[in-house]
Write an enzyme that holds these catalytic residues in place. Structure first.
Site, PDB file in Angstrom:
ATOM      1  N   ASP A  23     -18.531  64.259   0.069  1.00  0.00           N
ATOM      2  CA  ASP A  23     -19.326  63.578   0.962  1.00  0.00           C
ATOM      3  C   ASP A  23     -20.482  62.973  -0.073  1.00  0.00           C
ATOM      4  O   ASP A  23     -20.867  63.627  -0.943  1.00  0.00           O
ATOM      5  CB  ASP A  23     -19.707  64.110   1.820  1.00  0.00           C
ATOM      6  CG  ASP A  23     -21.016  64.142   2.738  1.00  0.00           C
ATOM      7  OD1 ASP A  23     -21.081  63.858   3.917  1.00  0.00           O
ATOM      8  OD2 ASP A  23     -22.187  64.408   1.881  1.00  0.00           O
ATOM      9  N   ASP A  65     -17.944  57.849   4.293  1.00  0.00           N
ATOM     10  CA  ASP A  65     -18.560  58.567   3.232  1.00  0.00           C
ATOM     11  C   ASP A  65     -18.116  59.941   3.035  1.00  0.00           C
ATOM     12  O   ASP A  65     -18.613  60.546   2.078  1.00  0.00           O
ATOM     13  CB  ASP A  65     -20.224  58.538   3.152  1.00  0.00           C
ATOM     14  CG  ASP A  65     -20.741  59.621   4.289  1.00  0.00           C
ATOM     15  OD1 ASP A  65     -19.929  59.976   5.148  1.00  0.00           O
ATOM     16  OD2 ASP A  65     -21.669  60.260   3.871  1.00  0.00           O
ATOM     17  N   GLU A  66     -17.017  60.056   3.506  1.00  0.00           N
ATOM     18  CA  GLU A  66     -16.273  61.497   3.132  1.00  0.00           C
ATOM     19  C   GLU A  66     -14.852  61.247   2.798  1.00  0.00           C
ATOM     20  O   GLU A  66     -14.213  60.328   3.426  1.00  0.00           O
ATOM     21  CB  GLU A  66     -16.416  62.478   4.444  1.00  0.00           C
ATOM     22  CG  GLU A  66     -17.620  63.180   4.433  1.00  0.00           C
ATOM     23  CD  GLU A  66     -18.009  63.855   5.742  1.00  0.00           C
ATOM     24  OE1 GLU A  66     -16.861  64.563   6.089  1.00  0.00           O
ATOM     25  OE2 GLU A  66     -18.830  63.977   6.464  1.00  0.00           O
TER      26      GLU A  66
END
Lengths: 106, 435
Positions: free
Chosen positions: B17, B118-119
């Site tokens: 992340d 974002d992961e």
């Protein structure tokens, strides 16, 4: 070439509102990750938060081109221009240092 | 000794992340270190009621004790050290693609699973040995590569399966200086069971936590030692799943693509102010209906169920006693602007008596492939075919020249939001106009 300059200046004109007790300046960053020069318009009223709005991104990653744009910009506006990410670099034509020392937050 | 975990799937999973993703991207664009600068990404769209904080850099969180990411501008202190920037969604999408590209250098493309903007879940089972002696070493190499290429900091959760990696990331990685957390089957009692705050765990929200509290469960140790049959009886399938989570067991196969039983497609928006007039509310309903129809055509689908949800403003809710209304109806499969809008307006007029409106949602479901047209006895077939083509022509013009080049005149009336919203990505400033 000066399409870039026109874009930057037209956006500055819209943002530069000349409020009292407010500092306005332009931030130019050398972005090695994207291979570009990024322009931002910063403004800060005394004691308040800093506001930073993106102006433009120069895709042409060439220092002498940037020098021309900066020169053109300086002839149009007296706003301070701050540089980040240029530590240790010199303007190609005048051999003047662009940014003396790295900012604390860099 | 045989243990139950010997039969569970073992692998090496990374959940990676980005540390304060939006804020870090903006800091790097300005040449600052993402961990050092106190920076806040603030969306100031008309309908955000003064501004919505989308992301805060770690330094801003530390200095001003900012917590929840999506909080309001009024919670933000007026401090000259703080840097406020507008969002650029397109930039973040581009970065996300670049980061996933980097991950594919460490694992095959089939083993990289974007989980959110974002992961990503990376299945390193087959490839981690190529890059280091331990998974932790490999995680370090990935972190350094991302930092070097894009200037961003990443946090990595390592586990024997995805759920362990996710908990390692959420509970441990984000708070260690190395930005790496690790959980294995053997360390579950030491890592998962001591978690006292149930909502810290993936899959447990406020309501589930309250439900568990009522069953006498207040931490992960108690959850792991509750009778699983009782949990299932009380909470259904989810109870069983939570019990497995407490033991760090996850039998899902990420490569197995789930089959969507019934897809739906729709759009919703929060209006910038209370809308009172029928004319302006209908303008927005029409705009959303057209947007949804255009998306249907883009996906080559026909919808045979259409639903409209209207949310009232706070004042109207207090007066009316209900928060809004919701209507759905069946219609012959179609993706035609005019037909969809007609039905929406019909549903709206049926139930609306002058309340102030703040929320509008249009959804379509029961989608079928757009491969045929049902002929209608009451309509000239040539006309019908022409109508169908018209929608596609408009879409083509929008795609070629931009959405704002061809809009209905009603979008220019006071209520219309389509033109403003066409510049947005996910409801926030896309940033196209700046690059």
């Amino acid at each position: 070439m000066n399409n870039d300059l026109d874009i930057i200046y037209s956006r500055i004109e819209k943002l530069f509102k000349r409020m009292s007790r407010t500092r306005y300046w332009i931030l130019v960053n050398n972005d090695p990750y994207d291979q570009s020069y990024n322009f931002f318009f910063n403004s800060q009223r005394q004691g308040e938060r800093l506001k930073s709005v993106p102006l433009h991104k120069l895709i042409n990653y060439d220092l002498s081109y940037l020098e021309q744009v900066i020169k053109g910009l300086r002839s149009k506006t007296n706003l301070t221009i701050e540089f980040t990410g240029f530590a240790g670099m010199k303007w190609p034509s005048t051999q003047k240092v662009i940014q003396w020392r790295r900012e604390q937050l860099e | 000794m045989m243990m139950f975990i010997d039969k569970e799937p073992h692998g090496v999973f990374f959940l990676i992340d980005n540390k304060s993703f939006y804020a870090s991207c903006e800091a790097v664009q300005r040449g600052f270190n993402p961990l050092k600068i106190p920076l806040v990404v603030l969306s100031e769209q008309e309908n955000t009621n003064g501004g919505l904080i989308l992301a805060t850099s770690p330094e801003a969180k530390r200095l001003f004790h900012l917590k929840a990411n999506v909080s309001r501008q009024r919670n933000l202190p007026q401090d000259p050290r703080l840097c406020v920037v507008p969002p650029r969604m397109n930039l973040y999408i581009k970065r996300n693609l670049q980061i996933n590209q980097i991950f594919t250098e460490f694992a095959s493309e089939q083993d990289v699973w974007p989980y959110s903007i974002d992961e990503s879940i990376v299945d390193m089972t087959h490839s981690w040995k190529l890059f280091g002696n331990t998974p932790r070493e490999v995680a370090r190499v990935i972190q350094k590569t991302v930092r070097k290429r894009l200037g961003l900091y990443t946090t990595v959760g390592i586990g024997d399966n995805p759920v362990q990696a996710k908990i390692a990331l959420d509970v441990y990685a984000k708070h260690t200086p190395e930005l790496i957390g690790e959980i294995h089957y053997e360390t579950v009692p030491k890592t998962i069971w001591p978690i006292n705050n149930l909502t810290d765990v993936w899959g447990i929200g406020n309501r589930t936590a309250k439900h568990l509290n009522r069953l006498g469960i207040h931490n992960m140790y108690e959850l792991a030692h509750k009778n699983p049959y009782l949990l299932k009886q009380e909470m259904g399938l989810i109870g069983e799943q939570l019990f497995a989570t407490a033991w760090g067991v996850d039998r899902s196969k990420v490569s197995h693509k789930p089959v969507t039983k019934s897809a739906s497609l729709g759009n919703s928006q929060v209006l910038p102010r209370d809308y009172l007039g029928q004319q302006e509310i209908e303008t927005v309903i029409k705009e959303i209906g057209e947007q949804v129809a255009a998306r249907l055509r883009h996906h080559h689908k026909l919808a045979s169920c259409l639903s409209l949800s209207i949310g009232f403003s706070y004042a109207a809710t207090a007066e009316d006693g209900r928060g809004g209304f919701h209507h759905a109806l069946r219609l012959p499969p179609c993706n035609n602007n005019r037909e969809i809008v007609k039905q929406l307006i019909f549903m709206f007029r049926q139930d609306w008596n002058g309340q102030a409106v703040r929320n509008i949602a249009v959804y379509t479901s029961r989608l079928t492939p757009d491969t045929h047209q049902q002929l209608d006895l009451f309509m000239n077939p040539n006309r019908q075919i022409k109508n169908e083509k018209l929608g596609y022509v408009i879409d083509e013009i929008h795609q070629k020249f931009g959405f704002t080049k061809l809009v209905y005149a009603t979008s220019l009336t006071t209520g219309g939001t389509a033109i403003e919203r066409s510049k947005l990505v996910g409801g926030h400033n896309g940033g196209n106009s700046y690059e």
